[in-house]
Design an enzyme around this catalytic site. Structure first.
Site, mmCIF file in Angstrom:
data_model
loop_
_atom_site.group_PDB
_atom_site.id
_atom_site.type_symbol
_atom_site.label_atom_id
_atom_site.label_comp_id
_atom_site.label_asym_id
_atom_site.label_seq_id
_atom_site.Cartn_x
_atom_site.Cartn_y
_atom_site.Cartn_z
ATOM 1 N N PRO A 195 0.824 -1.210 0.000
ATOM 2 C CA PRO A 195 0.000 0.000 0.000
ATOM 3 C C PRO A 195 0.859 1.261 0.000
ATOM 4 O O PRO A 195 2.061 1.188 0.292
ATOM 5 C CB PRO A 195 -0.804 -0.121 1.298
ATOM 6 C CG PRO A 195 -0.255 -1.262 2.051
ATOM 7 C CD PRO A 195 0.636 -2.040 1.178
ATOM 8 N N PRO A 196 0.257 2.402 -0.317
ATOM 9 C CA PRO A 196 1.028 3.637 -0.374
ATOM 10 C C PRO A 196 1.605 4.007 0.985
ATOM 11 O O PRO A 196 1.011 3.710 2.021
ATOM 12 C CB PRO A 196 0.003 4.685 -0.823
ATOM 13 C CG PRO A 196 -1.312 4.030 -0.892
ATOM 14 C CD PRO A 196 -1.141 2.573 -0.702
ATOM 15 N N GLY A 197 2.769 4.623 0.959
ATOM 16 C CA GLY A 197 3.353 5.144 2.187
ATOM 17 C C GLY A 197 4.013 4.123 3.074
ATOM 18 O O GLY A 197 4.330 4.402 4.215
ATOM 19 N N THR A 198 4.245 2.914 2.552
ATOM 20 C CA THR A 198 4.863 1.900 3.391
ATOM 21 C C THR A 198 6.380 1.908 3.258
ATOM 22 O O THR A 198 7.049 1.083 3.865
ATOM 23 C CB THR A 198 4.336 0.503 3.048
ATOM 24 O OG1 THR A 198 4.298 0.365 1.633
ATOM 25 C CG2 THR A 198 2.949 0.294 3.603
ATOM 26 N N GLY A 199 6.897 2.795 2.444
ATOM 27 C CA GLY A 199 8.346 2.917 2.381
ATOM 28 C C GLY A 199 8.990 2.248 1.181
ATOM 29 O O GLY A 199 10.181 1.923 1.222
ATOM 30 N N HIS A 416 -26.242 13.192 13.936
ATOM 31 C CA HIS A 416 -25.692 12.211 12.996
ATOM 32 C C HIS A 416 -24.487 11.495 13.622
ATOM 33 O O HIS A 416 -24.445 10.269 13.690
ATOM 34 C CB HIS A 416 -25.281 12.957 11.711
ATOM 35 C CG HIS A 416 -24.646 12.116 10.660
ATOM 36 N ND1 HIS A 416 -25.252 11.861 9.452
ATOM 37 C CD2 HIS A 416 -23.456 11.464 10.610
ATOM 38 C CE1 HIS A 416 -24.461 11.102 8.722
ATOM 39 N NE2 HIS A 416 -23.360 10.842 9.399
ATOM 40 N N GLU A 417 -23.531 12.270 14.098
ATOM 41 C CA GLU A 417 -22.318 11.670 14.649
ATOM 42 C C GLU A 417 -22.619 10.899 15.935
ATOM 43 O O GLU A 417 -22.057 9.823 16.172
ATOM 44 C CB GLU A 417 -21.244 12.725 14.908
ATOM 45 C CG GLU A 417 -20.817 13.538 13.683
ATOM 46 C CD GLU A 417 -20.342 12.685 12.517
ATOM 47 O OE1 GLU A 417 -19.950 11.513 12.731
ATOM 48 O OE2 GLU A 417 -20.381 13.181 11.379
ATOM 49 N N HIS A 420 -23.695 7.470 15.013
ATOM 50 C CA HIS A 420 -22.571 6.557 14.750
ATOM 51 C C HIS A 420 -21.993 6.043 16.068
ATOM 52 O O HIS A 420 -21.756 4.848 16.241
ATOM 53 C CB HIS A 420 -21.439 7.290 14.013
ATOM 54 C CG HIS A 420 -21.686 7.523 12.561
ATOM 55 N ND1 HIS A 420 -21.989 6.511 11.676
ATOM 56 C CD2 HIS A 420 -21.622 8.654 11.813
ATOM 57 C CE1 HIS A 420 -22.117 7.032 10.456
ATOM 58 N NE2 HIS A 420 -21.908 8.320 10.510
ATOM 59 N N ASP A 494 -21.117 7.973 3.993
ATOM 60 C CA ASP A 494 -21.415 6.735 4.709
ATOM 61 C C ASP A 494 -21.955 5.691 3.742
ATOM 62 O O ASP A 494 -21.581 4.517 3.795
ATOM 63 C CB ASP A 494 -22.491 6.974 5.776
ATOM 64 C CG ASP A 494 -22.009 7.939 6.851
ATOM 65 O OD1 ASP A 494 -20.790 8.143 6.939
ATOM 66 O OD2 ASP A 494 -22.860 8.460 7.587
HETATM 67 P P1 ADP Z 1 5.819 4.491 -0.816
HETATM 68 O O1 ADP Z 1 6.851 4.642 -1.861
HETATM 69 O O2 ADP Z 1 5.622 3.088 -0.362
HETATM 70 O O3 ADP Z 1 4.499 5.151 -1.151
HETATM 71 P P2 ADP Z 1 7.557 6.201 0.630
HETATM 72 O O4 ADP Z 1 8.808 5.433 0.597
HETATM 73 O O5 ADP Z 1 7.428 7.309 -0.336
HETATM 74 O O6 ADP Z 1 6.310 5.256 0.486
HETATM 75 O O7 ADP Z 1 7.338 6.745 2.106
HETATM 76 C C1 ADP Z 1 7.114 8.096 2.404
HETATM 77 C C2 ADP Z 1 7.808 8.509 3.668
HETATM 78 O O8 ADP Z 1 7.274 7.804 4.784
HETATM 79 C C3 ADP Z 1 9.272 8.173 3.672
HETATM 80 O O9 ADP Z 1 10.024 9.187 3.088
HETATM 81 C C4 ADP Z 1 9.576 8.008 5.150
HETATM 82 O O10 ADP Z 1 9.801 9.246 5.745
HETATM 83 C C5 ADP Z 1 8.297 7.453 5.694
HETATM 84 N N1 ADP Z 1 8.355 5.986 5.794
HETATM 85 C C6 ADP Z 1 7.551 5.121 5.132
HETATM 86 N N2 ADP Z 1 7.855 3.847 5.457
HETATM 87 C C7 ADP Z 1 8.866 3.912 6.332
HETATM 88 C C8 ADP Z 1 9.622 2.918 7.031
HETATM 89 N N3 ADP Z 1 9.380 1.610 6.878
HETATM 90 N N4 ADP Z 1 10.589 3.331 7.844
HETATM 91 C C9 ADP Z 1 10.848 4.646 8.014
HETATM 92 N N5 ADP Z 1 10.180 5.620 7.390
HETATM 93 C C10 ADP Z 1 9.192 5.271 6.567
HETATM 94 ZN ZN ZN Z 2 -21.776 9.656 8.921
#
Ligand code: ADP
Ligand code: ZN
Length: 636
Positions: A195-199, A416-417, A420, A494
Site C-alpha cells: 500500500p502507499p506510504g509503506t516505504g 448524525h455523529e 454513529h 457513509d
Molecule cells: P511508498 O513509496 O511506499 O508510497 P515512501 O517510501 O514514499 O512510500 O514513504 C514516504 C515517507 O514515509 C518516507 O520518506 C519516510 O519518511 C516514511 N516511511 C515510510 N515507510 C517507512 C519505514 N518503513 N521506515 C521509516 N520511514 C518510513
Molecule cells: Zn456519517
C-alpha cells in the site's frame, strides 16, 4: 497540465486550419484583381486604357486607368511585349520561380509555427524543459544524488523481511564482478508490492545508498503521454541513461500506470500504453543482468499488472512491503524521532499501540506534526499530548474552524455523529470509539473515529455486519430525529463506504450464502493479472445486487433499532457534542450516562520561546479518516 494541453490542442488546430486555407487560396500573389479575357486586355491596351503591366509567365497583371487591377492569361503564342512597348506602357516581368518559392515559404510558415508551438508546449509540459528544446522524447528520470540526502537501511524500519530480501541486490551492486564470478544469478528487477506510504521508495533509495550507486527515479505515469510513441521513446532513453551510469538503480514508481494488463483497461486497448509497455519489456530483455542496472518498481496493485512483466528475467523478484505491525510502528517512530527531542512522558510503544493501520508515511507525518505542535507553543521537547493532537490531525485532517456552520447544520451533524457513536458502542464487535467531533475536519463536517485495539488482520462476517450498522447509523439518526423528508446529503460518504464494504462481502469474501464462495470481483473488473475475465449470468447479477442491498438494509434497520432503544443516551450525546464539539472515547461514555465529560488535560502553558525542536519538511501525506462515517460537507 491538462489545461496547457487543451490550449496547445486548440492552437494547433487553429494553425492547421490556417495552413490549409493558405494552401488552397492560390499560391500566387493574392492581390485582389478582376480577371478579364485576353482580347479584352488587347482592346484596352489599344485604347490606351492601361497604365502598367506586370508579366508573370503566362499570367498578365495590369492596371487600368481607373486604378483597378486586372489579370488575364496570355495564350502561348501571343506576342505582347512589343505591342506594349510600342504603346509606351511600362512593363515589368516577375520571375516565376522566385514567386513560386516565395509563396512556398509563405505556405510553409504556419507549419513551422505549428511545430514550434508544439515543441514549446511539449517542453512546458515537461516542467521547464530542462532537457533542451527537443527534449520531449527524453525520459523524465530524475537522478537523486547524495545531495538529496543519503538514505541507508538504518532509515528504513519495521519492514525487515523486505530489507533482507533486497540485501542481495546491495551486495551485487557493491561488487558486480565478484558476484558474477561466483556464478550468482542477479535479478534484473525487483517489484515492491504494498500500500502507499509503506516505504517502497525509501527502500529503493536505501539500496542505492547502501551500495553507493546513482538512483534514478521516474513515475509510471510519466510514460503515459498524449502522443503515441513518446512513452516508448522515454523508456528507451531512460535505459540508455541508466546504462551509461551503471551500476545504478532505476526506480519506477506506480508501474501499474504503464504495466496494466494489455488489451484490458478502459475502452479496449490503449495503443500508447501498450507500446510503452512493450518497449519496457524489450529493454528489460535487452540488457544483461551483469550490466549492473537494476530496475526496482513499485505498485500497490499487483493484480492488474501484465503477467509478462512478472516473467523470469524481468521483475522476477517480488517483495511485499506491508503496513507495519505494532513493533514495526514503534521502530519507525523511533527512526523519525531520532532528531526530535522527546519529553520524559513520551512512550513510543503506547503511540504505536494507538495507531493501528498507520503506514510508515503516516507515522513520519505524526512525528512531524507533533514537533510542530510543540514548536507552536515554543516548547523545547515534544510531549505525549502533542502526539495526541498530531494523531487527530493525521487521522482526521486539520480542523477547519473557519468553516461556519449554521446552528441547524451543527445540530444535524451532532445527532448524525452521535448516532454513529452510540451504535458503535452498542455493538461489541465494532472497534472502540476513539473520538467524536463536530468540528469540520478535512472534507467532513464531523466524524466519529474508532480504532481497533490491535492490528486487524482479517474481518469476520459478524464484524462486517456490525460495522455496516455503525456506518449506516448516521442516516438512521437523521431520519429518526428529523423524519425521512429532512435527511441531508450528509450520509453520502457513509453510503459509499457501506456499499463498498457490502460489495466486498458479497463479491469477494463469500459472506452471502446465496451468492456463494465465488470471487465475482474478478468478473466484475473484466480481467485480472492471471485469469481472464468471465461473464456473470443475469440471474447471478440480480442475486448479487439483492444481497448487497440486503446487507445494507439489515444494517440500517439494526442501527435504527438501537437508536430507538437508546434514544435518551443518544440525545444526551448529541447535546454533549453540541456543547463540547469534540469528545474522547471516555468522555462519550460519561456524557451518555448523563455525567459531565470532565474537562481533559489543560492546554500547555507556553514556556520559554527558546530552542524549539527542529521541524523537518512536512511529508506529503493525505490525512486519512478512519472509516467510520464522516459527514460529507454539504455543497456550498
Ligand atoms: P511508498 O513509496 O511506499 O508510497 P515512501 O517510501 O514514499 O512510500 O514513504 C514516504 C515517507 O514515509 C518516507 O520518506 C519516510 O519518511 C516514511 N516511511 C515510510 N515507510 C517507512 C519505514 N518503513 N521506515 C521509516 N520511514 C518510513
Ligand atoms: Zn456519517
Amino acid at each position: 497540465m491538462g489545461n496547457a494541453r487543451n490550449i496547445a490542442f486548440w492552437v494547433v488546430l487553429f494553425l492547421l486550419i490556417l495552413a490549409l486555407f493558405n494552401l488552397f487560396s492560390g499560391t500566387g500573389g493574392t492581390m485582389q484583381s478582376t480577371s478579364v479575357s485576353y482580347s479584352e486586355f488587347v482592346q484596352k491596351v489599344e485604347n490606351e486604357e492601361v497604365s502598367r503591366v506586370t508579366l508573370d509567365g503566362e499570367r498578365v497583371r495590369f492596371r487600368g486607368e481607373d486604378g483597378t487591377d486586372y489579370t488575364t492569361i496570355k495564350p502561348e503564342d501571343a506576342e505582347i511585349t512589343q505591342l506594349l512597348i510600342d504603346q509606351g506602357i511600362p512593363v515589368s516581368a516577375e520571375s516565376q520561380e522566385q514567386s513560386g518559392f516565395q509563396s512556398f515559404i509563405l505556405s510553409l510558415l504556419p507549419f513551422v509555427l505549428l511545430v514550434a508551438i508544439w515543441i514549446y508546449f511539449m517542453n512546458r509540459m515537461q516542467g521547464g524543459g530542462r532537457g533542451g528544446a527537443m527534449g520531449f522524447g527524453k525520459s523524465r528520470a530524475k537522478l537523486l544524488t547524495e545531495k538529496h540526502g543519503r538514505v541507508t537501511f538504518d532509515d528504513v524500519a519495521g519492514i525487515d523481511e523486505a530489507k533482507d530480501e533486497l540485501q542481495e541486490i546491495v551486495e551485487f551492486l557493491r561488487n558486480p564482478q565478484k558476484f558474477s564470478r561466483l556464478g550468482g544469478k542477479i535479478p534484473k528487477g525487483a517489484l515492491l508490492v504494498g500500500p502507499p506510504g509503506t516505504g517502497k521508495t525509501l527502500l529503493a533509495r536505501a539500496i542505492a545508498g547502501e551500495a553507493g550507486v546513482p538512483f534514478f527515479t521516474i513515475s509510471g505515469s510519466d510514460f503515459v503521454e498524449m502522443f503515441v510513441g513518446v512513452g516508448a521513446s522515454r523508456v528507451r532513453d531512460m535505459f540508455e541513461q541508466a546504462k551509461k551510469n551503471a551500476p545504478c538503480i532505476v526506480f519506477i514508481d506506480e508501474i501499474d500506470a504503464v504495466g496494466r494488463h494489455r488489451g484490458a483497461g478502459y475502452g479496449g486497448g490503449n495503443d500508447e500504453r501498450e507500446q510503452t509497455l512493450n518497449q519496457l519489456l524489450v529493454e528489460m530483455d535487452g540488457f544483461e543482468a551483469n550490466e549492473g542496472v537494476i530496475i526496482i518498481a513499485a505498485t500497490n496493485r499487483k493484480d492488474v499488472l501484465d503477467p509478462a512483466l512478472l516473467r523470469p528475467g524481468r521483475f522476477d523478484r517480488q517483495v511485499t512491503v506491508p503496513n507495519p505491525d505494532i513493533k514495526g510502528r514503534e521502530k519507525i517512530l523511533g527512526v523519525h524521532a531520532r532528531k526530535t527531542p522527546l519529553g520524559p512522558d513520551v512512550d513510543l510503544r503506547i503511540i504505536a499501540r494507538g495507531t493501528p493501520g498507520f503506514s510508515g508515511a503516516d507515522l513520519a507525518n505524526l512525528v512531524n506534526e507533533a514537533a510542530l505542535m510543540a514548536a507552536r507553543v515554543g516548547r523545547r521537547f515534544v510531549t505525549m499530548e502533542d502526539f495526541e493532537q498530531a494523531k487527530d490531525k493525521v487521522m482526521m485532517g486539520a480542523e477547519r474552524r473557519s468553516m461556519v456552520l449554521t446552528p441547524d447544520q451543527k445540530e444535524k451533524t451532532a445527532y448524525h455523529e452521535a448516532g454513529h457513536a452510540v451504535v458503535g458502542l452498542a455493538l461489541p464487535k465494532c472497534d472502540p470509539v476513539y473520538k467524536a467531533t463536530i468540528i469540520p475536519r478535512g472534507g467532513a463536517l464531523g466524524m466519529v473515529v474508532s480504532l481497533p485495539e490491535m492490528d486487524r488482520l482479517n474481518w469476520h462476517k459478524s464484524e462486517c455486519e456490525q460495522k455496516l450498522a455503525m456506518t449506516m447509523a448516521g442516516k438512521a439518526a437523521e431520519i429518526l430525529k428529523y423524519g425521512p423528508e429532512e435527511v441531508s446529503n450528509g450520509p453520502a460518504g457513509d453510503i459509499q463506504q457501506a456499499s463498498q464494504l457490502a460489495r466486498a462481502m458479497v463479491l469477494r469474501w463469500g459472506m452471502s450464502d446465496k451468492v456463494g464462495n465465488i470471487d465475482y470481483a474478478e468478473a466484475h473488473e473484466g480481467y485480472s493479472g492471471q485469469t481472464p475475465g468471465f461473464s456473470v449470468s443475469a440471474h447471478t447479477k440480480e442475486l448479487i445486487e439483492e444481497e448487497v442491498k440486503r446487507f445494507i438494509q439489515e444494517a440500517y434497520d439494526k442501527a435504527f433499532e438501537i437508536l430507538t432503544e437508546k434514544k435518551e443516551e443518544w440525545e444526551r450525546l448529541a447535546e454533549g457534542l453540541l456543547e463540547y464539539e469534540t469528545l474522547t472515547g471516555e468522555e462519550i461514555q460519561r456524557v451518555m450516562r448523563g455525567e459531565p465529560p470532565q474537562s481533559g488535560a489543560d492546554e500547555d502553558e507556553p514556556e520559554d520561546k527558546g530552542n524549539a525542536p527542529s521541524v523537518t519538511a512536512i511529508p506529503k501525506t493525505k490525512p486519512k479518516a478512519k472509516p467510520t462515517g464522516g459527514m460529507e460537507p454539504e455543497p456550498t
